[in-house]
Design a protein around this motif. Structure first.
Motif, short mmCIF file in Angstrom:
data_model
loop_
_atom_site.label_atom_id
_atom_site.label_comp_id
_atom_site.label_asym_id
_atom_site.label_seq_id
_atom_site.Cartn_x
_atom_site.Cartn_y
_atom_site.Cartn_z
N CYS A 1 45.47 47.52 44.28
CA CYS A 1 45.60 47.54 42.83
C CYS A 1 45.93 48.96 42.39
O CYS A 1 45.22 49.90 42.74
CB CYS A 1 44.27 47.10 42.23
SG CYS A 1 44.16 47.31 40.45
N ASN B 1 45.92 49.96 39.27
CA ASN B 1 45.27 50.22 37.99
C ASN B 1 44.04 51.10 38.22
O ASN B 1 43.03 50.65 38.77
CB ASN B 1 44.88 48.90 37.34
CG ASN B 1 44.21 49.08 36.00
OD1 ASN B 1 43.99 50.21 35.55
ND2 ASN B 1 43.90 47.98 35.35
N HIS C 1 48.09 41.78 42.68
CA HIS C 1 47.20 42.42 43.64
C HIS C 1 47.58 41.98 45.04
O HIS C 1 46.91 41.15 45.65
CB HIS C 1 45.74 42.09 43.31
CG HIS C 1 45.28 42.67 42.01
ND1 HIS C 1 45.58 42.11 40.80
CD2 HIS C 1 44.55 43.79 41.73
CE1 HIS C 1 45.05 42.85 39.82
NE2 HIS C 1 44.41 43.87 40.36
N ASP D 1 42.89 41.57 36.29
CA ASP D 1 42.02 42.69 35.93
C ASP D 1 41.11 42.29 34.77
O ASP D 1 41.55 41.61 33.84
CB ASP D 1 42.87 43.90 35.52
CG ASP D 1 43.52 44.57 36.72
OD1 ASP D 1 43.12 44.26 37.86
OD2 ASP D 1 44.40 45.41 36.51
N HIS E 1 37.84 49.03 35.91
CA HIS E 1 37.94 47.59 35.69
C HIS E 1 37.44 46.85 36.92
O HIS E 1 37.17 47.44 37.96
CB HIS E 1 39.38 47.18 35.38
CG HIS E 1 40.31 47.27 36.55
ND1 HIS E 1 40.72 48.47 37.10
CD2 HIS E 1 40.91 46.31 37.28
CE1 HIS E 1 41.54 48.24 38.11
NE2 HIS E 1 41.67 46.93 38.26
N HIS F 1 37.55 42.60 38.90
CA HIS F 1 38.55 41.59 39.24
C HIS F 1 38.04 40.16 39.16
O HIS F 1 36.93 39.87 39.58
CB HIS F 1 39.12 41.89 40.63
CG HIS F 1 39.87 43.16 40.65
ND1 HIS F 1 39.32 44.34 41.08
CD2 HIS F 1 41.13 43.46 40.23
CE1 HIS F 1 40.21 45.31 40.94
NE2 HIS F 1 41.32 44.81 40.43
#
Ligand SMILES: [Mn+2]
Ligand SMILES: [Mn+2]
Ligand SMILES: [Zn+2]
Ligand SMILES: [Zn+2]
Lengths: 149, 149
Positions: free
Chosen positions: B89, B91, B41, B108, B95, B97
């Motif tokens: 990020c 992703n 990240h 994640d 999700h 962190h």
DNA sequence: ATTACGAATTAGAATAATTCTAAATTTTGA
DNA sequence: TCAAAATTTAGAATTATTCTAATTCGTAAT
């Protein structure tokens, strides 16, 4: 241990001279009183402006110092939304924060009864959480009907 | 709709010329590729340094511009921990962190199956959430035994 | 009371992540 | 090919927060 949860017009001089190992100076009392007086979530500068009303000589540096002292002694919580300036919250109960994008105002949000973190997140075994911050942003509810006629 | 979820050494030139209505310029491709290349990240400055390796002329201002463009088109997420500099990020799955306080590294964390926000928070009726950020801080798990002998 | 000492406060300077500005470059598409 | 629009760029500006160093305050001993 003192109840700091009351909401009734706190007088700084009511606070004892030490709370949670933190010496309560005149300025720290004032800053804490400002935070307890209104259940909003003021920035350091907001706190500075409010403190100045009753204590004309307080400095912004001192407000930052006091807030940091209060936060590190768990008398107050620091609240962050994205990259906005930090805000401060005197509500020590377990809760998180919702910001209404219309007004910018921040509201406390509580968890439903008995909800625990480990129940909802997949955490590696043995992980030890010190801090948790949940920040929501969106639009505040129109009680029942959502559409405008 | 393109799958940006792969993890295999992305080549910027594989991206089409427009994604989600965003024109993919050379610089935006590069920034996106940097983010997809490693599942850490990075901060804007990290991204800048990595981008410079393959594109010596890219500027920090451009990296900021690209990140802002990618974030606002939902190709990348912006991640904040308290007052630290923003991280990014790739992703896109749901999700949150976790930051290990030892290393500063961010991991994640996914929700358990079927967990929904409304299930755990007491929100005023009709409240409409646009953004949700959950940030955890603490110490990473020691696999099985916790005690040191 | 006076003194001494550590802690807290203060004003102002410094810091640093991010944003802004304005000029140069690139892309688009007529 | 050319004008308009979008993007990139370097550097300046912004701004919340932290730092520095001097002053003041609070306390306790003399
Ligand atoms: Mn802590
Ligand atoms: Mn949004
Ligand atoms: Zn709160
Ligand atoms: Zn992530």
């Amino acid at each position: 241990m003192i109840s700091l949860e009351q909401n009734t017009n706190p007088d700084p001089s009511d606070f004892p001279s030490e709370i949670e190992g933190l010496r309560m100076t005149k300025q720290r009392r004032e800053v804490l009183a400002v935070l307890l007086a209104e259940r909003d979530h003021p920035t350091a500068n907001d706190v500075f402006l409010r403190s100045q009303q009753r204590m004309a000589t307080i400095s912004l540096a001192t407000v930052y110092n006091c807030l940091e002292a209060l936060v590190s002694h768990n008398l107050v919580r620091q609240v962050n939304f994205e990259r906005e300036s930090s805000r401060y919250c005197p509500n020590l109960a377990d809760h998180c924060h919702f910001q209404d994008e219309e007004s910018g105002k921040i509201h406390d949000v509580v968890f439903k009864d008995g909800v625990k973190l480990e129940d909802i997140l997949v955490l590696p075994q043995g992980t030890d959480i010190n801090h948790l911050e949940i920040s929501l942003k969106g639009h505040f509810g129109q009680s029942k009907n959502h559409k405008t006629p």
